[in-house]
Design an enzyme around this catalytic site. Structure first.
Site, mmCIF file in Angstrom:
data_model
loop_
_atom_site.group_PDB
_atom_site.id
_atom_site.type_symbol
_atom_site.label_atom_id
_atom_site.label_comp_id
_atom_site.label_asym_id
_atom_site.label_seq_id
_atom_site.Cartn_x
_atom_site.Cartn_y
_atom_site.Cartn_z
ATOM 1 N N PRO A 2 34.954 -25.773 14.932
ATOM 2 C CG PRO A 2 32.030 -26.134 14.393
ATOM 3 C CD PRO A 2 32.552 -25.230 15.174
ATOM 4 C CB CYS A 3 38.054 -27.781 12.711
ATOM 5 S SG CYS A 3 38.145 -25.465 13.138
ATOM 6 C CB THR A 4 37.570 -32.096 10.044
ATOM 7 O OG1 THR A 4 36.713 -32.269 10.190
ATOM 8 C CG2 THR A 4 38.106 -33.159 9.756
ATOM 9 C CD GLU A 92 39.652 -30.504 15.148
ATOM 10 O OE1 GLU A 92 38.792 -31.179 14.557
ATOM 11 O OE2 GLU A 92 40.335 -30.122 13.807
#
Length: 487
Positions: A2-4, A92
């Site tokens: 879970p990244c941005t 992502e």
């Protein structure tokens, strides 16, 4: 993971560079930054998680990478820039829907139930993608095409978004189900916001299946959509997010608020983001994938946005006021980030120094970034020799320690963090300017090693100084203290 992700086209930046950036948000994964030098002897890659084996091309390029220190689950190289000045960040984690997965299921590793039953290998995933692609490409578009072929041949066991950049182009690819994919070139004037969900909301399918100038996809994507009744668009427009993405309750509190904060920061006067009549609210599911910012975007802007904990809003978990909405949304600068990277490919310098990678470790709210020239064969130990045990002599652990101490004493420690970030970023820019000029005069690649050493030396000094300050501040607030003097 879970990244941005935040991507910026070359005409949207203040210096004409392209930027691709991502927070690699695992579960406090211990990370380092290294250079992977070419190895023509290694002809086959085997995934730890999926057990898939893949033949590798000849003549790999040198590249930087941010692998996990603990390699028990694979390399997880995360991000880097190769010697052809092509950047990549992967991956992502994105979302999809049951209709897509029913039509094209994930390719998941299955261990045989007994000795007679053979294992079924899985596809490729985040563990593998940088290693399989970045050493073998010489442009951002080549990255899309190589990864697309790998997805079609081997499949994947998860939904991912991957970014590539070179000095002119930024490309974004999203996987669809087990074997399909879609990709679009980011317009030069735009920036892209990606918070863990299927992002693309506009696409030229005719271009993708024809010339492929700005859009690319699996060759059978049109038939795949039609045969499986995936198209939910009723206005005649092709919106991939509506077809392949999700609109879940978790999107509204976990993903969408991050897109809201980023768009609000860059386009706060273009649209209304607050109040009852807002164009976009934190839980809106129609925040655009790409926008034209109201002004040019800098490295500092990218760092600030990727450090967000909704500061300046009632959702800020550190707010003094006791808002009922306080802390209800997932921050961008979350505590468990392993590494954040900005792959910057510059246009106003010589080819040998175009690639600069900005690195930070730990939760972005309390850390700083340092830049490295990527056209080198080795990186300083301060960022490349991280161990699993805590050691404040490395950038990773120094950053983690500062974050943990400052978080619990936010009100008194934030002043030290702001000064730390300003000083290190300012000095880092001075070093880049100095060594850009030195290189143009001398064209000696050894200068890049020297520059990286000097930058790391400076950041180490300031990190240690800041760690001393936040530790002292935290010590003053320990609950076992007492107001009466003990002597």
């Amino acid at each position: 993971m879970p990244c941005t992700t935040l991507l910026v086209g070359k005409k949207a930046t203040n210096d004409g560079s392209t930027m691709i950036s991502r927070t690699d948000d695992g579960f406090f994964d211990v990370k380092k930054t290294i250079v992977v030098n070419p190895d023509n002897k290694n002809k086959k890659y085997k995934s730890v998680i999926s057990h898939v084996e893949i033949d590798l091309p000849d003549n790999p390029l040198r590249y930087t990478a941010c692998p996990s220190v603990d390699g028990k689950n694979g390399i997880w190289a995360a991000t880097g820039i190769n010697e052809a000045n092509v950047g990549m960040t992967a991956t992502e984690t994105i979302t999809t829907n049951p209709r897509v997965l029913a039509a094209d299921p994930y390719v998941v590793y299955k261990k045989g139930a007994n000795k007679k039953e053979k294992d079924v290998v899985g596809g490729i995933g985040e563990e593998d993608i940088v290693v399989l692609v970045l050493p073998y490409i010489r442009s951002a578009k080549e990255g899309v095409l190589r990864l697309g072929k790998l997805l079609e041949k081997y499949g994947t066991y998860e939904s991912n978004g991957i970014a590539f950049n070179d000095e002119n182009d930024v490309w974004w690819l999203e996987s669809i189900g087990g074997h399909h994919w879609i990709a679009r070139r980011v317009d030069d004037e735009e920036y892209v916001i990606m918070p863990n969900q299927f992002g693309l909301d506009r696409f030229d399918l005719d271009d993708a299946l024809g010339e492929g100038k700005n859009n690319l996809c699996s060759k059978d994507l049109k038939e795949f959509i039609e045969q499986n009744n995936l198209n939910l668009n009723s206005d005649g427009k092709f919106n991939p997010r509506l077809i392949f993405g999700s609109d879940s309750d978790s999107d509204h509190v976990y993903n969408n608020p991050r897109a809201w904060f980023m768009a609000r920061y860059f386009n706060g006067h273009t649209y209304k983001f607050d109040g009852e009549n807002a164009d976009f609210k934190p839980e809106s599911n129609n925040i655009p994938w790409a926008l034209k910012a109201e002004r040019k975007i800098t490295i500092e802007d990218v760092k600030y946005v990727l450090s967000s904990y909704y500061q300046g809003t009632k959702y800020n978990p550190y707010a003094k006021a006791d808002y009922p909405e306080k802390g209800i949304y997932r921050p961008i600068g979350i505590n468990r980030t392993g590494v954040t990277s900005i792959c910057q490919i510059r246009n106003n310098v010589a080819d040998e120094i175009k690639g600069v990678e900005w690195i930070s470790y730990g939760g972005n709210a309390f850390n700083t970034m340092l830049p490295i020239y990527t056209n080198v064969k080795k990186l300083p130990e301060y960022i490349s020799d991280t161990k699993l045990d805590v050691d404040s002599n490395t950038f990773y652990w120094g950053s983690r320690l500062i974050g943990a101490l400052a978080d619990s004493n936010y009100g008194t420690s934030i002043q030290f963090i702001e000064r730390y970030q300003l000083k290190t970023m300012s000095n880092a820019r001075k070093f880049l300017k100095l060594y850009d000029e030195k290189f143009m005069q001398n064209k000696d690649l050894k200068l890049l090693d020297e520059a990286n050493q000097e930058i790391c030396k400076m950041v180490k000094k300031e990190t240690t100084d800041t760690l001393n300050k936040v530790l002292h501040d935290a010590s003053l607030h320990m609950k076992c203290g007492y107001s009466r003097a003990d002597n």
